[in-house]
Design an enzyme around this catalytic site. Structure first.
Site, PDB file in Angstrom:
ATOM      1  N   ASP A  64     -16.726  28.298  15.307  1.00  0.00           N
ATOM      2  CA  ASP A  64     -16.482  27.214  16.257  1.00  0.00           C
ATOM      3  C   ASP A  64     -17.625  26.216  16.065  1.00  0.00           C
ATOM      4  O   ASP A  64     -18.786  26.534  16.346  1.00  0.00           O
ATOM      5  CB  ASP A  64     -16.482  27.808  17.671  1.00  0.00           C
ATOM      6  N   ASN A  91     -15.479  17.760   9.531  1.00  0.00           N
ATOM      7  CA  ASN A  91     -14.112  17.276   9.715  1.00  0.00           C
ATOM      8  C   ASN A  91     -13.410  17.835  10.957  1.00  0.00           C
ATOM      9  O   ASN A  91     -12.514  17.197  11.498  1.00  0.00           O
ATOM     10  CB  ASN A  91     -13.305  17.625   8.445  1.00  0.00           C
ATOM     11  N   TYR A 164     -10.617  10.853  22.828  1.00  0.00           N
ATOM     12  CA  TYR A 164     -10.626  10.863  21.357  1.00  0.00           C
ATOM     13  C   TYR A 164     -11.272   9.585  20.804  1.00  0.00           C
ATOM     14  O   TYR A 164     -12.182   9.631  19.966  1.00  0.00           O
ATOM     15  CB  TYR A 164      -9.180  10.988  20.861  1.00  0.00           C
ATOM     16  N   LYS A 168     -14.851   9.162  18.609  1.00  0.00           N
ATOM     17  CA  LYS A 168     -14.911   8.584  17.260  1.00  0.00           C
ATOM     18  C   LYS A 168     -15.825   7.353  17.237  1.00  0.00           C
ATOM     19  O   LYS A 168     -16.533   7.114  16.258  1.00  0.00           O
ATOM     20  CB  LYS A 168     -13.508   8.245  16.757  1.00  0.00           C
TER      21      LYS A 168
HETATM   22  C1  BGC Z   1      -5.152  10.337  15.014  1.00  0.00           C
HETATM   23  C2  BGC Z   1      -3.671  10.342  14.691  1.00  0.00           C
HETATM   24  C3  BGC Z   1      -3.126   8.926  14.632  1.00  0.00           C
HETATM   25  C4  BGC Z   1      -3.994   8.035  13.751  1.00  0.00           C
HETATM   26  C5  BGC Z   1      -3.559   6.578  13.795  1.00  0.00           C
HETATM   27  C6  BGC Z   1      -5.852   9.444  14.017  1.00  0.00           C
HETATM   28  O1  BGC Z   1      -7.223   9.465  14.221  1.00  0.00           O
HETATM   29  O2  BGC Z   1      -5.664  11.656  14.981  1.00  0.00           O
HETATM   30  O3  BGC Z   1      -2.972  11.082  15.665  1.00  0.00           O
HETATM   31  O4  BGC Z   1      -1.812   8.941  14.102  1.00  0.00           O
HETATM   32  O5  BGC Z   1      -5.331   8.129  14.146  1.00  0.00           O
HETATM   33  O6  BGC Z   1      -3.329   6.106  15.088  1.00  0.00           O
END
Ligand code: BGC
Length: 266
Positions: A64, A91, A164, A168
């Protein structure tokens, strides 16, 4: 000579999707691979079979990446098997989607723990090993290479995915700052930002015809990416062909970051 001959790469989350694609491409270029997985042992074995087919060597380690002890054990096992580590591809990542008002603090925290804290932990172990060993000229001009996995959502806001996108965006600055700090040790740090790549994480979107058509409207180059597209970019970033590239985030996205909505509007 192959581009990554005799080098060893740890690729987190390489039991499926983009990680698996990178593992296979790096093995084709001569790298020994540590295949890391969290829950899919089967997936890790599939990656290993593919690596064998291209004549590569690999080990499988469950860990993990948000747990420092498990990450240091993964490094120990890799060093025991192959002698050292030259490349780390951080990753492993997840999506836990919800609208902002419905998102629980647990879904916020646990995602940040894997997508952001996990990359900190892996990069730290990598830097320690690269510094311990230093440059080995026959293998690479750099003392080591760290490749972080980001996303087009490090700069494209994404409603319904605030945890998310925020994780990022954090990687974008993490990579720049770490590259600035570790450059003097000849450690290269860069990131890849994939667009829509056909993997399990977004299969709901590309499997359904209507949503696939809608998705293609966001991609000027008019195709959904394959893990191999990211694998090939990762090979380049890990190889001496990109020796002067430091602290960069490279978008491998068929043009998704080019504001496609503006092609006939505005
Ligand atoms: C996400 C995907 C998405 C893509 C474009 C990625 O970082 O994990 O789910 O399709 O971005 O939006």
């Amino acid at each position: 000579m192959k581009k990554l001959e005799n080098q060893t790469a740890i690729i987190t989350g390489s039991s499926s999707g983009i990680g698996q694609g990178i593992a296979i491409e790096m093995a084709k270029e001569g790298a020994n691979i540590c295949i890391n997985y969290l829950s899919s042992e089967e997936g890790a074995e599939e990656t290993q079979e593919e690596i064998e087919k291209v004549g590569g060597k690999s080990i499988i380690v469950q860990a993990d990446t948000s747990k420092p002890k498990e990450v240091s054990n993964m490094f120990e096992q890799t060093i025991k098997a192959f002698g050292t580590v030259d490349i780390v591809v951080s990753n492993a990542g997840v999506q836990k989607d919800a609208s902002f008002l419905d998102m629980s603090i647990d879904d916020w925290k646990s995602l940040i723990d894997i997508n952001l804290n996990g990359q900190f932990i892996c990069a730290k172990e990598a830097a320690k090993e690269f510094l311990r060993r230093g440059i080995v000229e026959e293998r690479s001009k750099a003392a080591g290479k760290i490749i972080c996995m980001s996303s087009v959502h490090d700069i494209i806001p994404w409603g319904g995915h605030i945890n998310y996108a925020t994780s990022k965006a954090g990687i974008l600055m993490f990579v720049k700052t770490l590259a600035q700090e570790l450059g003097k040790h000849k450690i290269r740090v860069n990131a890849l930002s994939p667009g829509a790549i056909k993997t399990k994480i977004n299969e709901e979107v590309w499997k359904d015809e209507e949503s696939r058509e809608k998705l293609l409207e966001l991609i000027p180059y008019q195709r959904i990416g394959e893990p191999e597209d990211i694998g090939k970019a990762a090979v380049w970033l890990a190889s001496d062909d990109s020796d002067y590239v430091q602290g960069q985030t490279i978008y491998v996205d068929g043009g998704m970051t080019l504001y496609p909505g503006f092609s006939d509007n505005g």
